[in-house]
Design an enzyme around this catalytic site. Structure first.
Site, PDB file in Angstrom:
ATOM      1  N   SER A 154      33.378  94.130  85.404  1.00 48.27           N
ATOM      2  CA  SER A 154      33.785  94.832  86.616  1.00 48.27           C
ATOM      3  C   SER A 154      33.027  96.146  86.658  1.00 48.27           C
ATOM      4  CB  SER A 154      35.292  95.109  86.577  1.00 48.27           C
ATOM      5  OG  SER A 154      35.676  96.068  87.536  1.00 48.27           O
ATOM      6  N   TYR A 167      42.481  98.498  81.732  1.00 45.08           N
ATOM      7  CA  TYR A 167      41.535  97.660  82.476  1.00 45.08           C
ATOM      8  C   TYR A 167      40.106  98.140  82.255  1.00 45.08           C
ATOM      9  CZ  TYR A 167      39.687  94.850  86.319  1.00 45.08           C
ATOM     10  OH  TYR A 167      38.980  93.943  87.067  1.00 45.08           O
ATOM     11  N   LYS A 171      37.085  95.946  80.338  1.00 40.77           N
ATOM     12  CA  LYS A 171      35.851  95.566  81.016  1.00 40.77           C
ATOM     13  C   LYS A 171      34.624  96.241  80.405  1.00 40.77           C
ATOM     14  CE  LYS A 171      37.746  92.720  83.889  1.00 40.77           C
ATOM     15  NZ  LYS A 171      37.476  91.255  83.795  1.00 40.77           N
TER      16      LYS A 171
END
Length: 280
Positions: A154, A167, A171
């Site tokens: 991402s 998160y 990533k």
């Protein structure tokens, strides 16, 4: 005059896609089948994986569903065995896509349970996928069609947005994993691509562990600026076919990547100030 061309790994691939029940994973599976491939669609949600398979077969494609919780090494090992049994040979393309969303609270307030859940799927999932499948692709040698691995990260892997710590970390790990794997596989004929999109129109927000305010904001951004999952999947597969390591399908991802690389401290201060100046 002769021109060297990258092998078209996505054409007629024997592909394994994790998280294929919805979103980008389902788009990858559908696009690969459209390109003449046979697809193993894995997901922790058996019904969702089955729906993707039904859509592919209804369109004349070839696909099968396999249950897999990517956070469990044993499940990924079983996925590899099932894929090889179904194909009758090693897969030629593996897409480590399964992921979850989490965020909305700062470091120290997000629970360790949510940290473990996020890293278990988003980071350990691709680690397990590369750990299990990279040796299989290496062992297949040059006797098979062109081979490759795509890891879905991402723009959060380098974006460092406040309130998205677990998160972001997960990533960022996938980005580093992909770069390392690409270096290790250099010269083997196995291509590696890491996908770093910004907002994509999927259900990751609804299915994740995200605060109500952050969910509303992300949902608006996905509707207003998000690319379709199908567009992202096509762009990534085309990048992989060209031999590209990085796929950033949206302009804002490319800009953020460039600024972060060339002025990291300025970028970090700016994003911190922007987050504090925004609505709460």
């Amino acid at each position: 005059m002769w021109f060297w061309r990258s092998p078209q790994r996505s054409k007629g691939a024997s592909a394994v896609v994790t998280g294929a029940g919805s979103g980008i994973g389902a788009a990858f599976a559908t696009e690969l089948a459209r390109r003449g491939g046979a697809v193993v669609c894995s997901d922790i949600d058996d019904d969702a994986a089955g729906r993707t398979v039904e859509a592919i077969t209804a369109a004349g494609g070839s696909a099968t569903a396999v249950h897999c919780d990517v956070s469990r090494l044993a499940d990924v090992e079983n996925l590899a065995a099932a894929a090889q049994d179904w194909f009758g040979h090693a897969p030629t393309l593996v897409i480590n896509n399964a992921g979850v969303g989490a965020g909305g609270t700062p470091i120290g307030e997000m629970s360790i349970e949510d940290w473990n859940w996020t890293l278990g799927v988003n980071l350990w999932g691709p680690i397990h996928g590369c750990h299990v499948f990279a040796p299989i692709l290496r062992a297949a040698g040059d006797s098979t069609p062109p081979r490759g691995i795509i890891n879905v990260a991402s723009a959060a892997s380098f974006g460092a947005a406040p309130g998205m710590s677990a998160y972001n970390v997960s990533k960022a790990g996938v980005l580093s994993l992909s770069e390392t794997l690409a270096a290790e596989l250099s010269g083997t004929g196995i291509g590696v691509t890491v996908l770093c999109p910004t907002f994509v129109k999927t259900n990751i927000v609804e299915a994740g562990r995200i605060t109500e305010h952050s969910t509303e904001l992300a949902d608006r951004l996905m509707r207003w600026t998000g690319f379709s999952a199908a567009s992202v999947a096509r762009t990534c597969l085309n990048t992989h076919d060209r031999g590209g390591l990085y796929c950033m399908p949206q302009l804002e991802a490319k800009i953020g990547w460039s600024v972060k690389r060339f002025a990291p401290e300025t970028y970090t201060r700016a994003i911190g100030l922007a987050s504090r100046a925004g609505p709460h």
